[in-house]
Design a protein around this motif. Sequence first.
Motif, PDB file in Angstrom:
ATOM      1  N   GLU A  78       1.067  -1.293  -0.168  1.00  0.00           N
ATOM      2  CA  GLU A  78      -0.192   0.492  -0.044  1.00  0.00           C
ATOM      3  C   GLU A  78       0.862   0.931  -0.017  1.00  0.00           C
ATOM      4  O   GLU A  78       0.193   2.387  -0.444  1.00  0.00           O
ATOM      5  N   ASP A  79       1.884   1.164   0.733  1.00  0.00           N
ATOM      6  CA  ASP A  79       2.976   2.311   0.953  1.00  0.00           C
ATOM      7  C   ASP A  79       4.061   2.768  -0.051  1.00  0.00           C
ATOM      8  O   ASP A  79       4.552   3.542  -0.469  1.00  0.00           O
ATOM      9  N   GLY A  80       3.559   2.244  -1.355  1.00  0.00           N
ATOM     10  CA  GLY A  80       4.093   2.140  -2.625  1.00  0.00           C
ATOM     11  C   GLY A  80       5.362   0.960  -3.303  1.00  0.00           C
ATOM     12  O   GLY A  80       4.974  -0.143  -2.579  1.00  0.00           O
ATOM     13  N   PRO A  81       5.595   1.330  -4.610  1.00  0.00           N
ATOM     14  CA  PRO A  81       6.347  -0.304  -4.736  1.00  0.00           C
ATOM     15  C   PRO A  81       8.001  -0.854  -3.514  1.00  0.00           C
ATOM     16  O   PRO A  81       8.706  -0.108  -2.818  1.00  0.00           O
ATOM     17  N   LEU A  82       7.599  -2.687  -3.451  1.00  0.00           N
ATOM     18  CA  LEU A  82       8.872  -2.571  -2.224  1.00  0.00           C
ATOM     19  C   LEU A  82      10.259  -2.717  -3.071  1.00  0.00           C
ATOM     20  O   LEU A  82      10.766  -3.198  -4.249  1.00  0.00           O
ATOM     21  N   ASN A  83      11.281  -1.771  -2.678  1.00  0.00           N
ATOM     22  CA  ASN A  83      12.584  -1.608  -2.737  1.00  0.00           C
ATOM     23  C   ASN A  83      13.190  -2.815  -1.870  1.00  0.00           C
ATOM     24  O   ASN A  83      13.902  -2.410  -1.121  1.00  0.00           O
ATOM     25  N   VAL A  84      14.418  -3.221  -2.940  1.00  0.00           N
ATOM     26  CA  VAL A  84      14.636  -4.813  -2.389  1.00  0.00           C
ATOM     27  C   VAL A  84      16.089  -4.629  -2.941  1.00  0.00           C
ATOM     28  O   VAL A  84      16.624  -4.779  -4.214  1.00  0.00           O
ATOM     29  N   ASN A  85      17.597  -3.960  -2.410  1.00  0.00           N
ATOM     30  CA  ASN A  85      19.064  -3.817  -2.748  1.00  0.00           C
ATOM     31  C   ASN A  85      18.656  -3.422  -4.609  1.00  0.00           C
ATOM     32  O   ASN A  85      19.711  -3.781  -5.702  1.00  0.00           O
ATOM     33  N   GLY A  86      17.099  -1.955  -4.641  1.00  0.00           N
ATOM     34  CA  GLY A  86      18.059  -1.337  -5.954  1.00  0.00           C
ATOM     35  C   GLY A  86      17.334  -2.060  -7.110  1.00  0.00           C
ATOM     36  O   GLY A  86      16.666  -1.163  -7.447  1.00  0.00           O
ATOM     37  N   THR A  87      15.697  -3.167  -6.338  1.00  0.00           N
ATOM     38  CA  THR A  87      15.620  -3.443  -7.390  1.00  0.00           C
ATOM     39  C   THR A  87      13.605  -3.542  -6.751  1.00  0.00           C
ATOM     40  O   THR A  87      13.754  -3.723  -5.460  1.00  0.00           O
ATOM     41  N   THR A  88      13.013  -2.748  -6.911  1.00  0.00           N
ATOM     42  CA  THR A  88      12.271  -2.611  -7.186  1.00  0.00           C
ATOM     43  C   THR A  88      10.469  -3.423  -7.431  1.00  0.00           C
ATOM     44  O   THR A  88      10.481  -4.259  -8.503  1.00  0.00           O
ATOM     45  N   PHE A 109       2.539  -8.049 -11.828  1.00  0.00           N
ATOM     46  CA  PHE A 109       3.505  -8.405 -10.945  1.00  0.00           C
ATOM     47  C   PHE A 109       4.404  -7.381 -11.374  1.00  0.00           C
ATOM     48  O   PHE A 109       5.114  -8.132 -12.759  1.00  0.00           O
ATOM     49  N   LEU A 110       5.246  -6.008 -11.329  1.00  0.00           N
ATOM     50  CA  LEU A 110       6.016  -5.313 -11.837  1.00  0.00           C
ATOM     51  C   LEU A 110       7.160  -5.626 -10.959  1.00  0.00           C
ATOM     52  O   LEU A 110       7.621  -5.495  -9.851  1.00  0.00           O
ATOM     53  N   VAL A 111       8.630  -5.666 -11.997  1.00  0.00           N
ATOM     54  CA  VAL A 111      10.428  -5.656 -11.434  1.00  0.00           C
ATOM     55  C   VAL A 111      10.379  -4.652 -12.045  1.00  0.00           C
ATOM     56  O   VAL A 111      10.514  -4.327 -13.595  1.00  0.00           O
ATOM     57  N   ASP A 112      10.265  -3.127 -11.452  1.00  0.00           N
ATOM     58  CA  ASP A 112      10.947  -1.971 -12.142  1.00  0.00           C
ATOM     59  C   ASP A 112      10.955  -1.359 -12.921  1.00  0.00           C
ATOM     60  O   ASP A 112      11.465  -0.824 -14.168  1.00  0.00           O
TER      61      ASP A 112
END
Length: 185
Positions: A78-88, A109-112
């Motif tokens: 809900e608070d926006g895309p999840l960012n893990v090690n520079g990948t959203t 399902f979106l990645v970056d």
Amino acid sequence: MKNNKGSALVLALIVMALLAAVIIALSSNTEIDLLIGRNVRLMKQAFLWSDSGLEVAEEVIGFSEYTRGDDASSSFPEDGPLNVNGTTYEIVNPGDAIYNNNNTSTINFLVDGEIASIININFLGTLSSDGTSIIFAAGYEGVGKGLAAGGAMARIYSLRSTGLSDNGESRKRSAEIYRSLSSGK
């Protein structure tokens, strides 16, 4: 000796021509091997995104079941895309709520910012237990039986996921039937 003049030159040219043919054949095989390796990488990447899409769909179904459909047509988290090690990572459900939806819902399902997997969720129906039935189950550990208690209800979904590789050059599809158990509220 006069008859042997130039024979070394001819022999050297023949050997050089054979070596050139071998080198050209090896470079062609290397190029083909590189293309095969690239295609295998794209296929595996598409399969893994497809498989990840199935897991994402299960989480979204669980969220939709928990909230009874509230906010199921929004983005997750809900608070926006999840960012893990520079990948959203982001999950977008542009359609209707999954809970109590008798049609097919679609999740992206979106990645970056690029679509990695497109998941179609089809609600198949519900199955309720009578609370005192004996359930037989087979799994990796063998066959077992147990007693089902309470008024549990299973909602059955068909999940179909299409994983995409870099720039959508390769596609792989996965499918499964998913049961979501909820109490009989």
